[in-house]
Design an enzyme around this catalytic site. Sequence first.
Site, PDB file in Angstrom:
ATOM      1  N   LEU A  18       0.832  -1.243  -0.043  1.00 37.92           N
ATOM      2  CA  LEU A  18       0.055   0.032   0.018  1.00 37.92           C
ATOM      3  C   LEU A  18       0.970   1.211  -0.126  1.00 37.92           C
ATOM      4  O   LEU A  18       1.645   1.321   0.750  1.00 37.92           O
ATOM      5  CB  LEU A  18      -0.776  -0.025   1.262  1.00 37.92           C
ATOM      6  CG  LEU A  18      -1.882   1.282   1.429  1.00 37.92           C
ATOM      7  CD1 LEU A  18      -3.108   1.035   0.533  1.00 37.92           C
ATOM      8  CD2 LEU A  18      -2.277   1.167   2.741  1.00 37.92           C
ATOM      9  N   CYS A  19       0.630   2.067  -0.933  1.00 42.69           N
ATOM     10  CA  CYS A  19       1.302   3.393  -0.951  1.00 42.69           C
ATOM     11  C   CYS A  19       0.710   4.346   0.138  1.00 42.69           C
ATOM     12  O   CYS A  19      -0.285   4.852  -0.004  1.00 42.69           O
ATOM     13  CB  CYS A  19       1.281   3.925  -2.218  1.00 42.69           C
ATOM     14  SG  CYS A  19       2.114   5.775  -2.438  1.00 42.69           S
ATOM     15  N   ILE A  20       1.672   4.390   1.116  1.00 42.86           N
ATOM     16  CA  ILE A  20       0.937   4.786   2.490  1.00 42.86           C
ATOM     17  C   ILE A  20       0.565   6.432   2.240  1.00 42.86           C
ATOM     18  O   ILE A  20      -0.314   7.168   2.872  1.00 42.86           O
ATOM     19  CB  ILE A  20       1.774   4.886   3.819  1.00 42.86           C
ATOM     20  CG1 ILE A  20       1.203   5.317   4.960  1.00 42.86           C
ATOM     21  CG2 ILE A  20       3.380   5.286   3.689  1.00 42.86           C
ATOM     22  CD1 ILE A  20      -0.073   5.103   5.306  1.00 42.86           C
ATOM     23  N   ALA A  32      -2.509   6.679   0.527  1.00 41.58           N
ATOM     24  CA  ALA A  32      -3.417   6.418   1.326  1.00 41.58           C
ATOM     25  C   ALA A  32      -3.951   7.509   2.234  1.00 41.58           C
ATOM     26  O   ALA A  32      -5.099   7.775   2.502  1.00 41.58           O
ATOM     27  CB  ALA A  32      -3.368   5.121   2.054  1.00 41.58           C
TER      28      ALA A  32
END
Lengths: 125, 125, 96, 96, 124, 124
Positions: free
Chosen positions: B78-80, B83
């Site tokens: 997940l690309c934080i 996000a």
Amino acid sequence: MHNTLALVVTTPPNSNLTTTAINLIKSALASGVEVIGVFFYQDGVLNAAKHLSIPSDEYQSLAHWQQLNHDHHIPLHLCITAAEKRGLSDEHGEHAQSTIAQSFTVSGLGELVELTSKAQRVVQL
Amino acid sequence: MHNTLALVVTTPPNSNLTTTAINLIKSALASGVEVIGVFFYQDGVLNAAKHLSIPSDEYQSLAHWQQLNHDHHIPLHLCITAAEKRGLSDEHGEHAQSTIAQSFTVSGLGELVELTSKAQRVVQL
Amino acid sequence: MLHIIRHSGFNSNALTLCLDTALAGDAILLMDDGCYNLTHPSLLAKCGKQTELKVYFVDLHAKARAIHTNQAAVSAIDMSAVITLIFQHENSITWS
Amino acid sequence: MLHIIRHSGFNSNALTLCLDTALAGDAILLMDDGCYNLTHPSLLAKCGKQTELKVYFVDLHAKARAIHTNQAAVSAIDMSAVITLIFQHENSITWS
Amino acid sequence: MSDLTSTKTIAIINSQAPFASAAGKEALDAALIFGSFEQATSLFFIADGVYQVIKAQDGALLELKDYLKTFSALPFYDIENIYVCQQSVIARGLTADSLLDNVQLLSSNDFSQRLHAHNVIYRF
Amino acid sequence: MSDLTSTKTIAIINSQAPFASAAGKEALDAALIFGSFEQATSLFFIADGVYQVIKAQDGALLELKDYLKTFSALPFYDIENIYVCQQSVIARGLTADSLLDNVQLLSSNDFSQRLHAHNVIYRF
């Protein structure tokens, strides 16, 4: 003549479209228009995300919404069904915590009917 | 020949596009292709929302992603940054709780570079 | 190159961008709402021209949408054939 | 009726839908990316026809995008004039 | 909910295809609520929205719960005006007999005239 | 991060305008990371994406932090190939001199040929 306006926000917050919606409300208020409420639907519900993280030197849409609610008593209605479909949660308790920001009212589509019925003009943004 | 595939998911979960992405991965596995990882970027990050609420008689995309991770050890990155821009949070503590579902790995764009470099084919969905 | 189209070219420019960018030897894969393009005049014009452009669509996705085609130049495939296509081509673009 | 356009008609069908639906006496308001339509052939054609269609755009939104127009038939306005427009018209559609 | 201060005519425009986004389902949810509060509600289908009202679709093939079935039940919610833009239908290579039975196919001009006659218009 | 197993050529296509979505900024973020890991990265602008590379834009007027300024700094990230589709520029009534200085305007065919020459292509 006393003009009333309701806004239905269906666009997400990480874009310039939100800034325009907020500026439109501010212009309405400055023109003596009463803004009787904002209803957040579709991707617009993400505007109510408590954890929405925007770099501090960028436009803070959440703070602006909260300010409109605080200073001008504009109700911010969130369609909870649409919100839950997009990962927001209103649950409280030991293992859960609401992810909906302060100043937003958890509502259903009935509130959209009420705002639509009451306002002289309704604009979808 | 040993084929490897990486997937970059940039579309949100409350649509049929997610079902297709998951079915494509299942078909790849069935064809003997190794799926070395999925990277969630742009609106695709909403796939990792822990509180995503979909009626029980509808397609449970989150459960399917977690199953792919559990049964086939496919990393879900997940690309934080993306996000957090969309209201997800990885914070823990007294007043906060991560809103990211289990099985997802909090990552940065460096992981996209690594997957892109390693996989024989990359598909954006 | 494999062009993956997942949206209707009637509402968006996805199909136009794909057709403007495609070169001889490329393949076009219509997936999801991309299947609506089966009746799009721009795609039909390309198919009529006997270009060296192959057009595939995911059969299941078209069926679910009640979209039919009688074009001989387009091929109905399943998801496992999609995987084959991905590895047959050096690279891909997903148009939306 | 007031038609609010917030997206480019080059990438999407927002402008086309608006023009197909507009009747004499309607007004079109270009906001946000809608300002890109200031150079769109379909809008220019309508303006040239001297139809009973008024076209406005938010000056600030066009300036920020470095989009210019020399059409006499379109009017640059500010946000306060947008509020006036909203109350001048019975109803509105927002095209996206 | 308090008594509504006024009764308005509501138009819900559908401009997107049914499966790739939540738009169609959320538009229908809104229409049903307006109908249940006895607001005169009409549904309009234009552009890719016309794909929502074609026959013989099968969402189950895509593991979807098919909200489209609700369209046949709309009269029970007092929603009887379901207008479809003929120009959009023709442009997509569809024919009148591929559409659901309870919809009215209108020319561009008629479609537009009806739309103008509503007090509040939401677009999805 | 471990050593990369291979070096690939990466194309990042921008097809959307700069302000109304996060696409342009997120595409640029990705390009900069690929560049910093010494992957040969090229930027492509087509359709409304060409609006990202026109001069004299002023995001500050919209209370925006202007990520577009970064385009001038791309050579420092070893990103030197910035291709713009001429057909898209002309269709939008723009001219070559309205574009940033460090971009290359290409015909449709040249644009497409360059795109085909890359190993991995992401579209935003």
